[in-house]
Design a protein around this motif. Structure first.
Motif, PDB file in Angstrom:
ATOM      1  N   ASP A   1       0.784  -1.239   0.000  1.00 19.44           N
ATOM      2  CA  ASP A   1       0.000   0.000   0.000  1.00 19.44           C
ATOM      3  C   ASP A   1       0.815   1.289   0.000  1.00 19.44           C
ATOM      4  OD1 ASP A   1      -2.378  -1.481   0.051  1.00 19.44           O
ATOM      5  OD2 ASP A   1      -2.292  -1.657   2.237  1.00 19.44           O
ATOM      6  N   TYR A   2       2.116   1.180   0.192  1.00 19.68           N
ATOM      7  CA  TYR A   2       2.952   2.388   0.220  1.00 19.68           C
ATOM      8  C   TYR A   2       4.415   2.026   0.018  1.00 19.68           C
ATOM      9  CZ  TYR A   2       4.095   0.857   4.973  1.00 19.68           C
ATOM     10  OH  TYR A   2       4.512   0.117   6.052  1.00 19.68           O
ATOM     11  N   CYS A   3       5.192   3.032  -0.361  1.00 19.68           N
ATOM     12  CA  CYS A   3       6.642   2.883  -0.334  1.00 19.68           C
ATOM     13  C   CYS A   3       7.138   3.823   0.758  1.00 19.68           C
ATOM     14  CB  CYS A   3       7.274   3.182  -1.689  1.00 19.68           C
ATOM     15  SG  CYS A   3       7.117   4.884  -2.217  1.00 19.68           S
ATOM     16  N   ALA A   4       8.385   3.643   1.182  1.00 16.95           N
ATOM     17  CA  ALA A   4       8.828   4.420   2.330  1.00 16.95           C
ATOM     18  C   ALA A   4      10.322   4.697   2.303  1.00 16.95           C
ATOM     19  CB  ALA A   4       8.468   3.681   3.617  1.00 16.95           C
TER      20      ALA A   4
ATOM     21  N   GLY B   1       5.720  16.002  11.872  1.00 12.36           N
ATOM     22  CA  GLY B   1       4.879  14.874  12.277  1.00 12.36           C
ATOM     23  C   GLY B   1       4.713  13.825  11.189  1.00 12.36           C
ATOM     24  N   ILE B   2       5.785  13.542  10.443  1.00 11.59           N
ATOM     25  CA  ILE B   2       5.670  12.601   9.321  1.00 11.59           C
ATOM     26  C   ILE B   2       6.376  11.266   9.567  1.00 11.59           C
ATOM     27  CG2 ILE B   2       5.272  14.352   7.545  1.00 11.59           C
ATOM     28  CD1 ILE B   2       8.247  14.296   6.895  1.00 11.59           C
TER      29      ILE B   2
ATOM     30  N   ILE C   1       8.951   7.345   6.617  1.00  5.61           N
ATOM     31  CA  ILE C   1       8.090   8.358   6.013  1.00  5.61           C
ATOM     32  C   ILE C   1       7.466   7.630   4.823  1.00  5.61           C
ATOM     33  CG2 ILE C   1       7.894  10.612   4.914  1.00  5.61           C
ATOM     34  CD1 ILE C   1      10.448  11.448   6.389  1.00  5.61           C
ATOM     35  N   ARG C   2       6.142   7.580   4.783  1.00 11.50           N
ATOM     36  CA  ARG C   2       5.442   6.776   3.784  1.00 11.50           C
ATOM     37  C   ARG C   2       4.873   7.642   2.664  1.00 11.50           C
ATOM     38  NH1 ARG C   2       2.076   2.761   7.909  1.00 11.50           N
ATOM     39  NH2 ARG C   2       3.934   1.756   8.776  1.00 11.50           N
TER      40      ARG C   2
ATOM     41  N   LEU D   1      12.426  16.241   3.286  1.00 10.78           N
ATOM     42  CA  LEU D   1      13.138  14.958   3.299  1.00 10.78           C
ATOM     43  C   LEU D   1      14.642  15.177   3.403  1.00 10.78           C
ATOM     44  CD1 LEU D   1      11.154  12.927   0.601  1.00 10.78           C
ATOM     45  CD2 LEU D   1      10.958  12.780   3.087  1.00 10.78           C
ATOM     46  N   LYS D   2      15.158  16.136   2.650  1.00 12.77           N
ATOM     47  CA  LYS D   2      16.598  16.421   2.714  1.00 12.77           C
ATOM     48  C   LYS D   2      16.990  16.902   4.106  1.00 12.77           C
ATOM     49  CE  LYS D   2      17.413  17.222  -2.186  1.00 12.77           C
ATOM     50  NZ  LYS D   2      17.732  18.183  -3.245  1.00 12.77           N
TER      51      LYS D   2
END
Length: 198
Positions: free
Chosen positions: A62-65, A79-80, A94-95, A109-110
């Motif tokens: 259902d997701y990549c992370a 809050g991720i 982090i999805r 993300l960086k």
């Protein structure tokens, strides 16, 4: 990061990906801007700093992370960061469900990746729970009393194997299920085997 720093195993992983191909490529490009070494571990792209695992790219149905190996030590102002299960002590994910989400979070993300590198530079470590911090279910205690050799064999197992059994037995909601789980693995424990050992 230049093309010469791309790991051919990661190239092959991306080429063979049936799901999340575009998302993986976007994540790879973001991580490669952070001066980490690209490696291939646990069948996934893994990025290291001076030999220490920092982030891993992986996917599920259902997701990549993007998985941060010491994510529990990161500040998470957005809050991720997600703790996969209550038993995961160090890693955080982090999805993503699409490439657009990744693009929108690129700068954040960086920042998180840079923060994870700083954690490694500072030599910070996760303080893991000790095996004694895990509560042994009553059903296992009862079996130890009935078969003293079982307690001896259990205590001779590695801490990780002990923890796996405790968590597996404890996850059952009903006492009857916990009892049957303990019963099923008595011989395994007496043989010095872990939960998933053949």
């Amino acid at each position: 990061m230049t093309n010469s720093n791309k790991n051919p195993k990661v190239d092959a992983f991306l080429n063979e990906a049936k799901q999340w191909k575009e998302e993986y490529k976007k994540l790879r490009n973001i991580v490669q801007d952070c001066d980490l070494t690209e490696e291939f571990k646990w069948k996934h792209p893994c990025y290291t700093f001076e030999g220490k695992n920092v982030v891993l790219i992986h996917g599920f149905k259902d997701y990549c992370a993007l998985l941060f190996h010491k994510g529990a030590l990161l500040k998470d102002p957005h809050g991720i960061l997600i703790q996969q299960t209550e038993n995961v002590q160090a890693a955080r994910q982090i999805r993503f469900t699409n490439a657009q989400e990744i693009a929108e979070l690129e700068a954040i993300l960086k920042d998180y990746i840079c923060q994870a590198v700083e954690v490694e530079k500072a030599g910070l470590e996760i303080e893991f729970k000790k095996e004694t911090d895990y509560i042994i279910p009553e059903e296992l205690h009862n079996k130890f009393n009935a078969i003293p050799a079982l307690k001896t064999a259990f205590e001779a197992l590695t801490p990780g194997r002990q923890r796996a059994y405790i968590l597996y037995f404890s996850q059952a909601k009903q006492a009857k299920t916990r009892e049957s789980r303990v019963e099923k693995y008595v011989k395994h424990i007496l043989d010095g085997k872990g939960l998933n050992d053949k």
